[in-house]
Design an enzyme around this catalytic site. Structure first.
Site, PDB file in Angstrom:
ATOM      1  CB  SER A 176      -0.903   0.018   1.243  1.00 51.00           C
ATOM      2  OG  SER A 176      -1.537   1.269   1.409  1.00 51.00           O
ATOM      3  CE1 TYR A 189      -4.623  -2.287   4.968  1.00 53.97           C
ATOM      4  CE2 TYR A 189      -3.685  -0.102   4.622  1.00 53.97           C
ATOM      5  CZ  TYR A 189      -4.228  -1.263   4.116  1.00 53.97           C
ATOM      6  OH  TYR A 189      -4.383  -1.400   2.758  1.00 53.97           O
TER       7      TYR A 189
END
Length: 284
Positions: A176, A189
């Protein structure tokens, strides 16, 4: 400016695509050219979002596709994705379970081998995220669950498929943009996505001598079921607005990068990351 609806916010992970407004764009942009002809791919989190877009694109390029998905709540998404795979001329199988469970990963790969006789591509895409304003309130259970799904699951799946991968096989991870710039609502995360980045690079070095390529994509803000299942209403409404392009991306804008890394077009790439992120420099 994006026009995403917050009137259908979801209270489960990873979310259900069938309930989203608007529906994410997953359909491929171009006709297939046989780049995955005769191949079998496993895509975790393949029922919706980026996973669905990759599954449909892979089928269009000639692959048989196994999609792994988490829960019964997503069965509508999984069934729809299987229909889309078959409409593209591919054969598909949907397997329900938790990639954070090592036994499930082993069993899922065994089912794919039984059905298709081979595995050529693993796309490690499944993930969960839980927005939290104050990091001191992030629970131990949340941290463990996020790491178990996002990084343990990738490791377990690699361990499960490695005995079946031959020279020329490919592993593609989904990391990400948060691995590079962080996200203050998604600290745990973001940490898992940084771990995936390091795992990708280390694994690429480990497997290069076996002719197995390992690479990753690092999407920016993409309109997937994780978004209405994760963020407060004001974040959903403005999701992606701060990217350089001024909008969120769609799953079918990430899938071509995954395809490139999965096929022979990227035959001289290992340990690299592609960035379909809209030039996103700031946190959403």
């Amino acid at each position: 400016m994006n026009q995403f609806s917050n009137d259908r916010l979801q209270d489960q992970q990873p979310g259900v695509e069938a309930e989203m407004t608007p529906t994410p764009d997953f359909r491929p942009f171009y006709p297939g050219s046989g780049r995955l002809e005769g191949k079998t791919a496993i895509i975790t989190g393949g029922d919706s979002g980026i996973g669905r877009a990759a599954a449909v694109l892979f089928a269009r390029e000639g692959a048989n596709v196994a999609i792994l998905y988490l829960s019964e709540d997503e069965i509508e998404d999984a069934e729809k994705t299987l229909e889309l795979i078959e409409a593209e001329g591919g054969a598909g199988i949907a397997i329900r379970g938790d990639v954070g469970n090592k036994k499930f990963c082993n069993d899922a790969v065994a089912q794919v081998i039984e059905r298709f006789g081979r595995v050529d591509i693993l796309v490690n895409n499944a993930a969960e995220q839980h927005a939290q304003q104050d990091f001191e309130n992030v629970s131990e259970d949340q941290i463990e669950a996020t790491f178990r799904t996002n990084i343990f699951g990738q490791m377990f799946m690699v361990q499960a498929v490695l005995p079946h991968l031959q020279e020329g096989a490919a592993i593609v991870a989904t990391t990400s943009v948060t691995a590079y710039r962080g996200q203050d609502l998604l600290i745990d995360y973001s940490a898992t996505k940084g771990a995936i980045l390091s795992f990708t690079r280390a694994l690429a070095h480990k497997l290069a001598s076996r002719g197995i390529r390992v690479n990753a994509v690092a999407p920016g803000p993409i309109w997937t079921p994780l978004i209405p299942a994760s963020f407060p209403p004001e974040k959903v409404e403005s999701f992606g607005d701060s990217s350089t392009m001024g909008r969120a991306g769609q799953p079918n804008e990430v899938a071509p990068s995954i395809l490139f890394l999965a096929c022979a077009d990227s035959s001289f790439m290992a340990g690299h990351v592609l960035h379909p992120d809209g030039g996103a420099p700031t946190a959403d």
